[in-house]
Motif scaffolding. Structure first.
Motif, mmCIF file in Angstrom:
data_model
loop_
_atom_site.group_PDB
_atom_site.id
_atom_site.type_symbol
_atom_site.label_atom_id
_atom_site.label_comp_id
_atom_site.label_asym_id
_atom_site.label_seq_id
_atom_site.Cartn_x
_atom_site.Cartn_y
_atom_site.Cartn_z
ATOM 1 N N GLU A 1 -3.062 -1.870 1.702
ATOM 2 C CA GLU A 1 -2.539 -1.134 0.356
ATOM 3 C C GLU A 1 -3.405 0.118 0.319
ATOM 4 O O GLU A 1 -4.632 0.139 0.261
ATOM 5 C CB GLU A 1 -2.560 -1.938 -0.870
ATOM 6 C CG GLU A 1 -1.466 -3.082 -0.888
ATOM 7 C CD GLU A 1 -1.503 -3.892 -2.093
ATOM 8 O OE1 GLU A 1 -1.699 -3.039 -3.134
ATOM 9 O OE2 GLU A 1 -1.119 -5.110 -2.162
ATOM 10 N N CYS A 2 -2.663 1.276 0.704
ATOM 11 C CA CYS A 2 -3.503 2.661 0.569
ATOM 12 C C CYS A 2 -3.549 3.296 -0.924
ATOM 13 O O CYS A 2 -2.349 3.348 -1.554
ATOM 14 C CB CYS A 2 -2.638 3.665 1.441
ATOM 15 S SG CYS A 2 -3.522 5.203 1.316
ATOM 16 N N GLU A 3 -4.707 3.120 -1.401
ATOM 17 C CA GLU A 3 -4.950 3.468 -2.822
ATOM 18 C C GLU A 3 -4.424 5.217 -2.925
ATOM 19 O O GLU A 3 -4.245 5.395 -3.945
ATOM 20 C CB GLU A 3 -6.394 3.446 -3.034
ATOM 21 C CG GLU A 3 -6.700 2.001 -3.277
ATOM 22 C CD GLU A 3 -8.290 1.550 -3.463
ATOM 23 O OE1 GLU A 3 -8.869 2.763 -3.971
ATOM 24 O OE2 GLU A 3 -8.496 0.421 -3.770
ATOM 25 N N GLY A 4 -4.691 5.849 -1.853
ATOM 26 C CA GLY A 4 -4.450 7.227 -1.818
ATOM 27 C C GLY A 4 -3.024 7.797 -2.167
ATOM 28 O O GLY A 4 -2.488 8.207 -3.046
ATOM 29 N N SER A 5 -2.154 6.994 -1.501
ATOM 30 C CA SER A 5 -0.693 7.432 -1.413
ATOM 31 C C SER A 5 0.236 6.147 -2.035
ATOM 32 O O SER A 5 1.290 6.562 -2.295
ATOM 33 C CB SER A 5 -0.244 7.280 0.042
ATOM 34 O OG SER A 5 -0.229 5.942 0.594
ATOM 35 N N GLY A 6 -0.560 5.191 -2.478
ATOM 36 C CA GLY A 6 0.429 4.105 -3.042
ATOM 37 C C GLY A 6 1.225 3.130 -2.160
ATOM 38 O O GLY A 6 1.964 2.467 -2.506
ATOM 39 N N ALA A 7 1.076 3.248 -0.730
ATOM 40 C CA ALA A 7 1.936 2.831 0.184
ATOM 41 C C ALA A 7 1.268 1.417 0.556
ATOM 42 O O ALA A 7 0.149 1.168 0.360
ATOM 43 C CB ALA A 7 2.120 3.714 1.560
ATOM 44 N N LEU B 1 6.673 -1.752 5.628
ATOM 45 C CA LEU B 1 6.215 -0.585 4.992
ATOM 46 C C LEU B 1 6.914 -0.269 3.686
ATOM 47 O O LEU B 1 8.203 -0.190 3.789
ATOM 48 C CB LEU B 1 6.028 0.802 6.090
ATOM 49 C CG LEU B 1 5.099 0.887 7.205
ATOM 50 C CD1 LEU B 1 5.150 -0.482 8.174
ATOM 51 C CD2 LEU B 1 5.091 2.101 7.697
ATOM 52 N N SER B 2 6.394 -0.170 2.623
ATOM 53 C CA SER B 2 6.769 0.207 1.489
ATOM 54 C C SER B 2 6.140 1.573 0.811
ATOM 55 O O SER B 2 5.008 1.695 0.964
ATOM 56 C CB SER B 2 6.631 -0.762 0.204
ATOM 57 O OG SER B 2 7.095 -1.936 0.924
ATOM 58 N N ALA C 1 4.276 6.725 8.329
ATOM 59 C CA ALA C 1 5.357 5.774 8.879
ATOM 60 C C ALA C 1 5.517 6.223 10.186
ATOM 61 O O ALA C 1 5.821 5.346 11.075
ATOM 62 C CB ALA C 1 6.922 6.054 8.056
ATOM 63 N N ALA C 2 5.531 7.579 10.534
ATOM 64 C CA ALA C 2 5.679 7.888 12.060
ATOM 65 C C ALA C 2 4.478 7.308 12.993
ATOM 66 O O ALA C 2 4.819 7.066 13.935
ATOM 67 C CB ALA C 2 5.891 9.433 11.904
#
Length: 159
Positions: free
Chosen positions: A110-116, A132-133, A140-141
């Motif tokens: 879980e990426c804290e910076g982007s929320g992904a 991926l959310s 994503a790319a």
């Protein structure tokens, strides 16, 4: 609405449409197996799909906020592990090392910076899932490109 405001909003909408089109080009370049899929009635998301023998199938949706959601199924575990290891995520929940050495299971970043959220599922039958959310298009790319690269390496190793 004032004519000046309408003009600026029209320019913004044109720029947004160009940005979404560029995102689709980037996602398809990263994972060339993707093809366009018609939009659902009432859905603004752009949807790309793929189905490839030996590589599974799935979809990529680009929402109206410029975030990508990926759902790939029946992807060979070795392709998933290779891609996740190539990405060098700083921390995957439940992984004590590289995914190429991990047992079947679900591994999440879980990426804290982007929320992904990036989820890699290594299946017990040799095939898993990549989910991926709310990923940024560049993130994503990058994952799609790693999957494509690793799929090529995997197929080359079996031929």
């Amino acid at each position: 609405m004032q004519p000046a405001a309408l003009q600026v909003l029209d320019a913004w909408e044109q720029h947004w449409n160009e940005t979404q089109a560029a995102a689709v080009v980037a996602l398809k370049a990263a994972f060339p197996h993707l093809h366009d899929h018609p939009r659902y009635v009432g859905c603004d998301d752009i949807r790309l799909e793929y189905e490839k023998d030996g590589l599974g199938g799935g979809l990529v949706c680009l929402d109206d906020e410029g975030r990508a959601n990926v759902e790939f199924n029946q992807v060979p575990n070795e392709v998933i592990a290779c891609a996740a290891d190539e990405m060098r995520f700083p921390y995957l929940d439940h992984a004590d090392g590289p995914l190429s050495e991990a047992p079947p299971g679900t591994y999440i970043y879980e990426c804290e910076g982007s929320g992904a959220q990036f989820e890699f599922v290594l299946g017990r039958a040799g095939h898993g899932r990549v989910l991926l959310s709310s990923a940024t298009v560049p993130d994503a790319a990058a994952v799609l490109d790693a999957l494509n690269t690793c799929a090529g390496l995997s197929f080359a190793a079996t031929t």
